[in-house]
Design a protein around this motif. Structure first.
Motif, mmCIF file in Angstrom:
data_model
loop_
_atom_site.group_PDB
_atom_site.id
_atom_site.type_symbol
_atom_site.label_atom_id
_atom_site.label_comp_id
_atom_site.label_asym_id
_atom_site.label_seq_id
_atom_site.Cartn_x
_atom_site.Cartn_y
_atom_site.Cartn_z
ATOM 1 N N LEU A 194 3.841 17.115 69.955
ATOM 2 C CA LEU A 194 3.387 15.821 70.191
ATOM 3 C C LEU A 194 1.875 15.669 69.467
ATOM 4 N N VAL A 195 1.843 14.595 68.745
ATOM 5 C CA VAL A 195 0.692 14.419 67.812
ATOM 6 C C VAL A 195 -0.193 13.092 68.687
ATOM 7 N N ILE A 196 0.393 12.351 69.317
ATOM 8 C CA ILE A 196 -0.138 11.147 69.778
ATOM 9 C C ILE A 196 0.777 10.183 70.480
ATOM 10 N N ARG A 197 0.234 9.703 71.609
ATOM 11 C CA ARG A 197 0.821 8.669 72.493
ATOM 12 C C ARG A 197 0.367 7.331 72.824
ATOM 13 N N GLN A 198 0.987 6.432 72.640
ATOM 14 C CA GLN A 198 0.632 5.089 72.962
ATOM 15 C C GLN A 198 1.340 4.244 74.177
ATOM 16 N N GLU A 199 0.610 3.855 75.024
ATOM 17 C CA GLU A 199 1.320 3.124 76.022
ATOM 18 C C GLU A 199 1.165 1.790 75.700
ATOM 19 N N ALA A 200 2.507 0.823 75.776
ATOM 20 C CA ALA A 200 2.489 -0.578 75.236
ATOM 21 C C ALA A 200 1.438 -1.376 76.046
ATOM 22 N N TYR A 201 1.275 -1.193 77.218
ATOM 23 C CA TYR A 201 0.396 -2.180 78.098
ATOM 24 C C TYR A 201 -0.879 -1.911 77.593
ATOM 25 N N LYS A 202 -1.407 -0.857 76.841
ATOM 26 C CA LYS A 202 -3.039 -0.668 76.482
ATOM 27 C C LYS A 202 -3.116 -1.493 75.029
ATOM 28 N N GLN A 203 -3.765 -2.043 74.977
ATOM 29 C CA GLN A 203 -4.114 -2.831 73.727
ATOM 30 C C GLN A 203 -4.885 -1.979 72.696
ATOM 31 N N GLN A 204 -5.789 -0.987 73.221
ATOM 32 C CA GLN A 204 -6.602 -0.059 72.539
ATOM 33 C C GLN A 204 -5.562 1.174 71.660
ATOM 34 N N ASN A 205 -5.847 0.918 70.277
ATOM 35 C CA ASN A 205 -5.155 2.136 69.781
ATOM 36 C C ASN A 205 -5.504 3.287 70.009
ATOM 37 N N ALA A 206 -4.511 4.400 70.309
ATOM 38 C CA ALA A 206 -4.811 5.694 70.573
ATOM 39 C C ALA A 206 -5.282 6.489 69.356
ATOM 40 N N THR A 207 -6.329 7.494 69.851
ATOM 41 C CA THR A 207 -6.915 8.520 68.759
ATOM 42 C C THR A 207 -6.808 9.882 69.278
ATOM 43 N N GLU A 208 -6.646 10.684 68.188
ATOM 44 C CA GLU A 208 -6.637 12.037 68.919
ATOM 45 C C GLU A 208 -7.339 12.859 67.409
ATOM 46 N N ASN A 209 -8.500 13.053 67.376
ATOM 47 C CA ASN A 209 -9.349 13.652 66.515
ATOM 48 C C ASN A 209 -8.953 12.932 65.183
ATOM 49 N N ARG A 210 -8.271 13.773 64.087
ATOM 50 C CA ARG A 210 -7.879 13.110 62.944
ATOM 51 C C ARG A 210 -6.744 11.924 62.572
ATOM 52 N N PHE A 211 -6.248 11.967 63.996
ATOM 53 C CA PHE A 211 -4.822 10.958 64.218
ATOM 54 C C PHE A 211 -5.179 9.775 64.764
ATOM 55 N N SER A 212 -4.816 8.739 64.276
ATOM 56 C CA SER A 212 -5.044 7.471 64.989
ATOM 57 C C SER A 212 -3.709 6.641 64.862
ATOM 58 N N VAL A 213 -3.440 5.440 65.690
ATOM 59 C CA VAL A 213 -2.328 4.804 65.321
ATOM 60 C C VAL A 213 -2.915 3.219 65.405
ATOM 61 N N ASN A 214 -2.102 2.651 64.474
ATOM 62 C CA ASN A 214 -2.048 0.987 64.515
ATOM 63 C C ASN A 214 -1.060 0.375 65.302
ATOM 64 N N PHE A 215 -1.170 -0.032 66.451
ATOM 65 C CA PHE A 215 -0.388 -0.466 67.325
ATOM 66 C C PHE A 215 -0.048 -1.787 67.292
ATOM 67 N N GLN A 216 0.819 -2.730 66.875
ATOM 68 C CA GLN A 216 0.950 -3.987 66.622
ATOM 69 C C GLN A 216 2.230 -4.439 67.574
ATOM 70 N N LYS A 217 1.819 -4.679 68.732
ATOM 71 C CA LYS A 217 2.880 -4.905 69.940
ATOM 72 C C LYS A 217 3.967 -6.235 69.383
ATOM 73 N N ALA A 218 3.314 -7.221 68.991
ATOM 74 C CA ALA A 218 4.014 -8.662 68.658
ATOM 75 C C ALA A 218 4.749 -8.125 67.475
ATOM 76 N N ALA A 219 4.548 -7.421 66.399
ATOM 77 C CA ALA A 219 5.150 -7.017 65.261
ATOM 78 C C ALA A 219 6.040 -5.803 65.443
ATOM 79 N N LYS A 220 6.037 -5.174 66.765
ATOM 80 C CA LYS A 220 6.682 -3.989 66.765
ATOM 81 C C LYS A 220 6.546 -2.943 65.667
ATOM 82 N N SER A 221 5.333 -2.632 65.519
ATOM 83 C CA SER A 221 4.945 -1.809 64.567
ATOM 84 C C SER A 221 3.965 -0.717 65.096
ATOM 85 N N PHE A 222 3.947 0.730 64.643
ATOM 86 C CA PHE A 222 3.370 1.612 65.066
ATOM 87 C C PHE A 222 3.307 2.771 64.383
ATOM 88 N N SER A 223 2.194 2.313 63.325
ATOM 89 C CA SER A 223 1.871 3.247 62.271
ATOM 90 C C SER A 223 0.812 4.482 62.491
#
Lengths: 114, 115
Positions: free
Chosen positions: A47-76
């Motif tokens: 596991l690198v990183i996890r995001q809960e959909a109800y949280k608007q804030q993007n998850a980060t773990e050290n050098r890893f971060s996500v861009n979560f766009q719920k409306a667009a259903k995108s998770f980079s």
């Protein structure tokens, strides 16, 4: 049915640079979790990183971060300061809050050039 | 144990034979999952155990596949009358409760080759 799509079969990045891996998903659920897993040649999914959909804030773990766009259903996934040890297959995965099974994308092979 | 252990690491069998794949989860983990990963693809869900019972077996492809977890720890995935299409890496994972907030830890998988 839920689907997860990773449109980049392979990506390459120079050591110390930044790379972004793409993931889109399709679901009718409003409450769910998204994950990025790393699979090195040892085959073990890590596991690198996890995001809960109800949280608007993007998850980060050290050098890893996500861009979560719920409306667009995108998770980079963004990997900063890439290291040789980051080279692996990366899988995006989804699970609805009411379910238990992970649905995985087809994976992206990340190569890191020294 | 320290992590999820799967045995054997690799298994080659002849078409039509019966195979058993074993998964030792992390001690104390009540949730256990089996996934199948075909070459060049992401893992696909097979079955989920909560304790001794199969809470969701909707991913098992047909009645040749069966899994047990009789004492709520070790699980065995059983495949009868193996076919070449069963060739894949079979991954096992366990988590403390099955709650989405708890991390699922994966083993290194068993690579099954049916010849």
């Amino acid at each position: 049915a839920q689907t997860v799509t990773q449109s980049q079969p392979e990506m390459s990045v120079q050591e110390a640079e930044t790379v972004t891996l793409s993931c889109t998903y399709d679901t009718s659920e409003s409450d769910y979790y998204l994950f990025w897993y790393k699979q090195p040649p040892s085959r073990q999914m890590i596991l690198v990183i996890r995001q809960e959909a109800y949280k608007q804030q993007n998850a980060t773990e050290n050098r890893f971060s996500v861009n979560f766009q719920k409306a667009a259903k995108s998770f980079s996934l963004k990997i900063s300061d890439s290291q040789l040890g980051d080279a692996a297959m990366y899988f995006c995965a989804y699970v609805p809050n009411a379910g238990n099974m992970l649905t995985f994308g087809g994976g992206t092979r990340l190569m890191v050039k020294p | 144990g320290a992590g999820v252990s799967q045995t054997p690491s690799n298994k080659v069998t002849e078409k039509g034979k019966y195979v058993e794949l074993r998964c030792d989860p992390i001690s104390g983990h009540t949730a256990l999952y089996w996934y199948r990963q075909s070459l060049g693809q992401g893992p696909e869900f097979l079955i989920y155990f909560q304790g001794t019972g199969a809470a969701d077996d909707s991913g098992l492809p047909n009645d040749r596949f069966f899994a047990v977890r009789p004492e709520g720890s070790v699980s065995t995935l059983k495949i009868q009358r193996t076919e070449r299409g069963d060739s894949a890496v079979y991954l096992c994972a366990s988590s403390l409760t099955g709650n989405k907030n708890t991390e699922a830890f994966f083993g290194q998988g068993t690579r099954l080759t049916v010849v």
